[in-house]
Design an enzyme around this catalytic site. Structure first.
Site, PDB file in Angstrom:
ATOM      1  N   HIS A  35       1.326  -0.993   0.045  1.00 11.34           N
ATOM      2  CA  HIS A  35       0.101  -0.427   0.065  1.00 11.34           C
ATOM      3  C   HIS A  35       1.253   1.400  -0.117  1.00 11.34           C
ATOM      4  O   HIS A  35       0.334   2.154   0.347  1.00 11.34           O
ATOM      5  CB  HIS A  35      -1.309   0.088   1.150  1.00 11.34           C
ATOM      6  CG  HIS A  35      -2.749  -1.240   1.262  1.00 11.34           C
ATOM      7  ND1 HIS A  35      -3.054  -0.897   0.760  1.00 11.34           N
ATOM      8  CD2 HIS A  35      -1.877  -2.285   1.357  1.00 11.34           C
ATOM      9  CE1 HIS A  35      -4.220  -2.372   0.581  1.00 11.34           C
ATOM     10  NE2 HIS A  35      -3.107  -2.269   1.314  1.00 11.34           N
ATOM     11  N   GLY A 122      -6.889 -15.005  -5.746  1.00 11.57           N
ATOM     12  CA  GLY A 122      -7.100 -14.537  -4.750  1.00 11.57           C
ATOM     13  C   GLY A 122      -5.851 -14.914  -3.746  1.00 11.57           C
ATOM     14  O   GLY A 122      -6.250 -14.551  -2.672  1.00 11.57           O
ATOM     15  N   SER A 126      -1.372 -10.891  -7.793  1.00 13.28           N
ATOM     16  CA  SER A 126      -1.208 -10.294  -9.082  1.00 13.28           C
ATOM     17  C   SER A 126      -1.668 -10.584 -10.396  1.00 13.28           C
ATOM     18  O   SER A 126      -1.121 -10.355 -11.141  1.00 13.28           O
ATOM     19  CB  SER A 126      -0.649  -9.291  -8.745  1.00 13.28           C
ATOM     20  OG  SER A 126      -1.408  -7.666  -9.709  1.00 13.28           O
ATOM     21  N   SER A 127      -3.287 -11.849 -10.389  1.00  6.46           N
ATOM     22  CA  SER A 127      -3.024 -12.027 -11.390  1.00  6.46           C
ATOM     23  C   SER A 127      -3.474 -11.042 -12.965  1.00  6.46           C
ATOM     24  O   SER A 127      -3.559 -11.371 -13.491  1.00  6.46           O
ATOM     25  CB  SER A 127      -4.467 -13.541 -11.264  1.00  6.46           C
ATOM     26  OG  SER A 127      -5.427 -13.098 -11.079  1.00  6.46           O
ATOM     27  N   ASP A 175       2.388  -3.928  -9.358  1.00  7.84           N
ATOM     28  CA  ASP A 175       1.921  -5.191 -10.137  1.00  7.84           C
ATOM     29  C   ASP A 175       2.474  -5.233 -11.363  1.00  7.84           C
ATOM     30  O   ASP A 175       2.644  -6.097 -12.006  1.00  7.84           O
ATOM     31  CB  ASP A 175       0.548  -5.334  -9.734  1.00  7.84           C
ATOM     32  CG  ASP A 175       0.037  -5.266  -8.357  1.00  7.84           C
ATOM     33  OD1 ASP A 175       0.913  -5.273  -7.324  1.00  7.84           O
ATOM     34  OD2 ASP A 175      -0.708  -5.311  -7.679  1.00  7.84           O
ATOM     35  N   TYR A 225     -10.622  -1.388  -0.766  1.00 11.53           N
ATOM     36  CA  TYR A 225      -9.155  -0.876  -1.195  1.00 11.53           C
ATOM     37  C   TYR A 225      -9.583   1.189  -1.408  1.00 11.53           C
ATOM     38  O   TYR A 225      -8.886   1.555  -0.544  1.00 11.53           O
ATOM     39  CB  TYR A 225      -8.714  -1.307  -2.677  1.00 11.53           C
ATOM     40  CG  TYR A 225      -7.631  -0.795  -3.225  1.00 11.53           C
ATOM     41  CD1 TYR A 225      -6.432  -1.805  -2.970  1.00 11.53           C
ATOM     42  CD2 TYR A 225      -7.415  -0.177  -4.075  1.00 11.53           C
ATOM     43  CE1 TYR A 225      -4.815  -1.914  -3.537  1.00 11.53           C
ATOM     44  CE2 TYR A 225      -6.145   0.673  -4.087  1.00 11.53           C
ATOM     45  CZ  TYR A 225      -5.151  -0.849  -4.037  1.00 11.53           C
ATOM     46  OH  TYR A 225      -3.954  -0.336  -4.652  1.00 11.53           O
TER      47      TYR A 225
END
Length: 390
Positions: A35, A122, A126-127, A175, A225
């Site tokens: 973050h 999940g 970072s798919s 990502d 988020y």
């Protein structure tokens, strides 16, 4: 990584029998620095050896896209000229990347695409960035004109824009950066404000990285988020108001003293979240120094502090992840923390080789006793970024 043959066979079957070109982009881990990317701070990610593989071929139309998601056994056709785009969630990544690539000068026309992935969904690996990076890299290769191809940074920002505009996640750049710029055997320290980055060889003698997937799926889109990002931006706004002579774009530009000045004004929740971000910036730099000195115990100490902050201050952990972190402590694991945006997913663990088997066995047993299933063990191999396979 998914085999080329697996993707190619589905591409041929579901379209016109002709082959295209095959591309791959990885998921990622992040050793430390959560973050902080959308707060202009530092992150320390690396690409992994799992990701998305896609075959793409221009289909001769102006703007018709025919897409097949192999894992889901789902086909969606849509037009790039449709202002609403496809409703199907996964197809919106393709739609968004195609439009964003056009914006940076790549004349994307109609194409066929089939893709598959082996990034655990999940799990905080970072798919989604693996998808945007893979699609963008392929479209750039196919439609980009000589001398006018998009740069690697163009791909990163196109991926971020896709998340923002078409998915609803106001993410930072970490990502997509890790997926595009990854290098086998190396982690990367990225300054998210200046975009300067450095490769750090990561071959810890006597240690290994392992993820424990709680199988609690997180959902980053929507309020959880974005609320935290809004908290950080609110603190910056109040600091800027107190110091109009300065330029405060993100929390990276703010000091501990300035944060204390606005504590009463912003409220305890926003203050606490901002406190975590400033502390995390300092921890990333401490880890970089520790790695250069080969001090993995220091790296682990910072990882545990990050987990505590993510759990108590930023409040993005969950019961299952806190339990896995506690098991790691009790087994003498060097470092352990929640990885990714939060609300589920994995812990990332830095484990001495001699403790590995005992730790994994204990984590599986105790987690299963408490939650009715074992965590999924994912051994980390640092791999390469976006690339053309054939």
């Amino acid at each position: 990584m998914i085999a080329i043959e697996e993707v190619r066979s589905r591409f041929i079957k579901h379209f016109d029998g002709k082959t295209g070109h095959v591309y791959a982009s990885p998921g990622r881990i992040n050793l430390i620095g959560e973050h902080t990317d959308y707060n202009g701070g530092f992150v320390f990610p690396g690409a992994v050896d799992t990701g998305i593989v896609a075959e793409i071929r221009a289909n001769g139309t102006e703007d018709t896209v025919r897409a097949y998601a192999i894992n889901r056994k789902d086909r969606v056709d849509f037009k790039l000229s449709d202002p609403n785009g496809p409703r199907t969630h996964w197809a919106r990544y393709i739609y968004g990347m195609a439009l964003e690539m056009r914006k940076v000068g790549v004349p994307v026309k109609g194409f066929n695409i089939a893709f598959a992935g082996d990034v655990p969904l999940g799990a905080g690996m970072s798919s989604s960035a693996a998808m945007t990076s893979c699609f963008g890299f392929g479209l750039n290769d196919i439609f980009g004109e000589e001398g006018h191809k998009a740069s690697q940074w163009d791909l990163v920002f196109a991926g971020q824009a896709t998340e923002h505009k078409y998915i609803g996640v106001n993410c930072g750049i970490m990502d997509e950066f890790a997926s595009v710029f990854g290098k086998s055997g190396c982690l990367m320290r990225l300054d998210c404000r200046s975009r300067e980055f450095q490769y750090f060889p990561f071959k810890p003698d006597g240690y290994r990285l392992v993820l424990l997937n709680s199988v609690v799926e997180h959902q980053l889109s929507g309020s959880p988020y974005n609320d935290r990002r809004n908290s950080c931006e609110n603190v910056v706004k109040h600091i800027q108001a107190k110091h109009p002579e300065g330029k405060f774009e993100t929390l990276r530009d703010c000091t501990w003293e300035q944060l204390e000045e606005v504590r009463a004004e912003v409220g305890e929740e926003d203050y606490t979240r901002a406190k975590f971000v400033l502390g995390e910036k300092d921890r990333v730099l401490a880890v970089c120094d520790a790695l250069l000195e080969g001090d993995y115990e220091k790296v682990g100490e910072m990882m545990y502090k990050t987990h505590e902050g993510l759990s108590k201050d930023y409040e993005v952990s969950c019961e299952e992840l806190d339990f896995l972190n506690e098991i790691a402590k009790e087994n003498g694991v060097t470092g352990s923390r929640i990885m990714g945006g939060g609300f589920g997913g994995c812990t990332i663990n830095l484990v001495r080789n001699d403790l590995y088997q005992k730790f994994i066995a204990d984590a599986k047993k105790r987690f299963n006793e408490k939650y009715g299933h074992e965590p999924i063990v994912i051994d980390v191999v640092i791999g390469d970024g976006s690339r053309k396979l054939c």
